[in-house]
Design a protein around this motif. Structure first.
Motif, PDB file in Angstrom:
ATOM      1  N   GLY A  71      41.615 -20.285 -24.592  1.00  0.00           N
ATOM      2  CA  GLY A  71      42.243 -19.096 -25.148  1.00  0.00           C
ATOM      3  C   GLY A  71      43.432 -19.478 -26.003  1.00  0.00           C
ATOM      4  N   PHE A  72      44.312 -18.512 -26.243  1.00  0.00           N
ATOM      5  CA  PHE A  72      45.460 -18.750 -27.108  1.00  0.00           C
ATOM      6  C   PHE A  72      46.309 -19.907 -26.599  1.00  0.00           C
ATOM      7  N   HIS A  73      46.527 -19.970 -25.301  1.00  0.00           N
ATOM      8  CA  HIS A  73      47.430 -20.991 -24.769  1.00  0.00           C
ATOM      9  C   HIS A  73      46.858 -22.396 -24.925  1.00  0.00           C
ATOM     10  N   THR A  74      45.540 -22.540 -24.790  1.00  0.00           N
ATOM     11  CA  THR A  74      44.949 -23.862 -25.002  1.00  0.00           C
ATOM     12  C   THR A  74      44.795 -24.164 -26.483  1.00  0.00           C
ATOM     13  N   GLY A  75      44.344 -23.178 -27.250  1.00  0.00           N
ATOM     14  CA  GLY A  75      44.048 -23.421 -28.649  1.00  0.00           C
ATOM     15  C   GLY A  75      45.259 -23.462 -29.549  1.00  0.00           C
ATOM     16  N   PRO A  92      40.190 -30.116 -21.802  1.00  0.00           N
ATOM     17  CA  PRO A  92      39.747 -28.711 -21.819  1.00  0.00           C
ATOM     18  C   PRO A  92      40.315 -27.947 -20.628  1.00  0.00           C
ATOM     19  N   ALA A  93      40.233 -26.632 -20.722  1.00  0.00           N
ATOM     20  CA  ALA A  93      40.576 -25.783 -19.581  1.00  0.00           C
ATOM     21  C   ALA A  93      39.685 -26.126 -18.387  1.00  0.00           C
ATOM     22  N   LEU A  94      40.092 -25.713 -17.212  1.00  0.00           N
ATOM     23  CA  LEU A  94      39.349 -26.054 -15.998  1.00  0.00           C
ATOM     24  C   LEU A  94      37.948 -25.441 -15.990  1.00  0.00           C
ATOM     25  N   GLY A  95      37.831 -24.229 -16.494  1.00  0.00           N
ATOM     26  CA  GLY A  95      36.526 -23.587 -16.497  1.00  0.00           C
ATOM     27  C   GLY A  95      35.980 -23.437 -17.901  1.00  0.00           C
ATOM     28  N   PRO A  96      34.678 -23.210 -17.998  1.00  0.00           N
ATOM     29  CA  PRO A  96      33.724 -23.097 -16.898  1.00  0.00           C
ATOM     30  C   PRO A  96      33.354 -24.463 -16.334  1.00  0.00           C
ATOM     31  N   HIS A  97      33.030 -24.480 -15.040  1.00  0.00           N
ATOM     32  CA  HIS A  97      32.612 -25.720 -14.388  1.00  0.00           C
ATOM     33  C   HIS A  97      31.841 -25.348 -13.120  1.00  0.00           C
ATOM     34  N   PRO A  98      30.706 -25.993 -12.865  1.00  0.00           N
ATOM     35  CA  PRO A  98      29.925 -25.649 -11.670  1.00  0.00           C
ATOM     36  C   PRO A  98      30.703 -25.793 -10.371  1.00  0.00           C
ATOM     37  N   ALA A  99      31.625 -26.750 -10.294  1.00  0.00           N
ATOM     38  CA  ALA A  99      32.375 -26.938  -9.053  1.00  0.00           C
ATOM     39  C   ALA A  99      33.217 -25.718  -8.714  1.00  0.00           C
ATOM     40  N   THR A 132      42.158 -12.371 -25.864  1.00  0.00           N
ATOM     41  CA  THR A 132      41.596 -11.852 -27.114  1.00  0.00           C
ATOM     42  C   THR A 132      40.733 -12.886 -27.827  1.00  0.00           C
ATOM     43  N   ASP A 133      40.735 -14.120 -27.338  1.00  0.00           N
ATOM     44  CA  ASP A 133      39.928 -15.185 -27.936  1.00  0.00           C
ATOM     45  C   ASP A 133      38.478 -15.029 -27.481  1.00  0.00           C
ATOM     46  N   PRO A 134      37.534 -14.845 -28.409  1.00  0.00           N
ATOM     47  CA  PRO A 134      36.129 -14.696 -28.007  1.00  0.00           C
ATOM     48  C   PRO A 134      35.615 -15.882 -27.192  1.00  0.00           C
ATOM     49  N   ALA A 135      36.154 -17.076 -27.439  1.00  0.00           N
ATOM     50  CA  ALA A 135      35.715 -18.245 -26.674  1.00  0.00           C
ATOM     51  C   ALA A 135      36.052 -18.094 -25.204  1.00  0.00           C
ATOM     52  N   ALA A 136      37.139 -17.398 -24.894  1.00  0.00           N
ATOM     53  CA  ALA A 136      37.512 -17.188 -23.496  1.00  0.00           C
ATOM     54  C   ALA A 136      36.487 -16.302 -22.801  1.00  0.00           C
ATOM     55  N   ALA A 137      36.051 -15.249 -23.486  1.00  0.00           N
ATOM     56  CA  ALA A 137      35.037 -14.373 -22.904  1.00  0.00           C
ATOM     57  C   ALA A 137      33.737 -15.132 -22.676  1.00  0.00           C
ATOM     58  N   ARG A 138      33.369 -15.991 -23.625  1.00  0.00           N
ATOM     59  CA  ARG A 138      32.143 -16.779 -23.438  1.00  0.00           C
ATOM     60  C   ARG A 138      32.275 -17.710 -22.236  1.00  0.00           C
ATOM     61  N   ALA A 139      33.459 -18.263 -22.035  1.00  0.00           N
ATOM     62  CA  ALA A 139      33.671 -19.153 -20.893  1.00  0.00           C
ATOM     63  C   ALA A 139      33.532 -18.396 -19.577  1.00  0.00           C
ATOM     64  N   VAL A 140      34.074 -17.181 -19.527  1.00  0.00           N
ATOM     65  CA  VAL A 140      33.947 -16.371 -18.308  1.00  0.00           C
ATOM     66  C   VAL A 140      32.490 -15.964 -18.095  1.00  0.00           C
ATOM     67  N   GLU A 141      31.800 -15.659 -19.172  1.00  0.00           N
ATOM     68  CA  GLU A 141      30.378 -15.311 -19.044  1.00  0.00           C
ATOM     69  C   GLU A 141      29.578 -16.489 -18.488  1.00  0.00           C
TER      70      GLU A 141
END
Length: 247
Positions: A71-75, A92-99, A132-141
């Motif tokens: 999201g904004f804070h990482t990017g 990268p951010a911690l998620g998404p990750h299977p663990a 508000t970053d679309p990449a964040a929503a994709r990561a949560v999905e």
């Protein structure tokens, strides 16, 4: 020695600060080959850019975001902090990750005699902070899909901010669709503002934040080691370096 900068959002919640400190301490035990420094993108000090500038003057630096989604804070914030320093890199951010699915499932197992998500009529809402970053929503999905593959009930998403549906909207939609019991799976790291939004969204049950669950620490250590490898020369690169001239 490479320094690991554990960069979290920052919170005014004393309980949240305690949990983030425990996560940092657990990471330090998981990667004893490095020094772990704290940093923040908001609310608390020291700011990540200041920490990276100080530590990069002493050696290689890996910033590990203690954030569950890009999201904004990482990017922007973290990316800007490492950009001026050739020996600094952001993981990268911690998620998404299977663990992290195991962390979510363990937190859910602590609810209602361990049957949360397993009764007929249950519905899980994966409750994330949002961006508000679309990449964040994709990561949560992606995390929703990973969790849905491991539980026998429907899983939808609600956000604390930044995009729709909100967590209360997701809870209400689950009930309207016929859910007998709506469970909010808190996809947040620590107590604080967003954890409060999850708690008050109207779900029948709410799991606790992921905190210093071993899976969170495992993912942070993996992110660090993968990013640190980028800073080190590969054997092939090293073998092609010109020989040191003899004097």
């Amino acid at each position: 020695m490479t320094t690991l900068v554990a960069c979290s959002h920052g919170t005014r919640s004393p309980a949240g600060r305690t949990v983030i400190a425990r996560i940092r301490e657990a990471i330090a035990r998981a990667v004893p080959e490095t020094t772990v420094r704290e940093a923040y993108v908001d609310v608390q000090q020291p700011e990540v850019a200041d920490v990276v500038t100080l530590t990069a003057a002493q050696g290689p630096v890996v910033v590990v975001p203690l954030l569950l989604s890009t999201g904004f804070h990482t990017g922007v914030d973290i990316a800007a902090a490492v950009a001026p320093h050739p020996a600094a890199v952001a993981a990268p951010a911690l998620g998404p990750h299977p663990a992290l699915v195991e962390a979510l499932r363990d937190r859910l197992a602590a609810l209602s005699a361990g049957d949360a998500g397993h009764r007929p009529g249950d519905h899980l809402v994966l409750a994330a902070a949002g961006s508000t970053d679309p990449a964040a929503a994709r990561a949560v999905e992606q995390m929703r899909d990973l969790l849905a593959a491991r539980v026998p009930c429907p899983v939808t998403i609600g956000y604390g901010a930044g995009c729709d549906p909100s967590i209360p909207q997701a809870v209400a939609a689950a009930r309207a669709a016929g859910a007998r019991r709506v469970i909010a799976a808190s996809y947040v790291l620590a107590p604080g503002h967003f954890a409060g939004l999850v708690r008050t969204a109207g779900a029948d049950l709410v799991s606790t934040p992921l905190g210093d669950h071993p899976a969170v620490v495992e993912v942070a250590a993996e992110r660090y080691r993968d990013a640190a490898a980028e800073l080190l020369p590969t054997p092939a690169t090293a073998s092609h370096r010109p020989p040191t001239p003899r004097t």
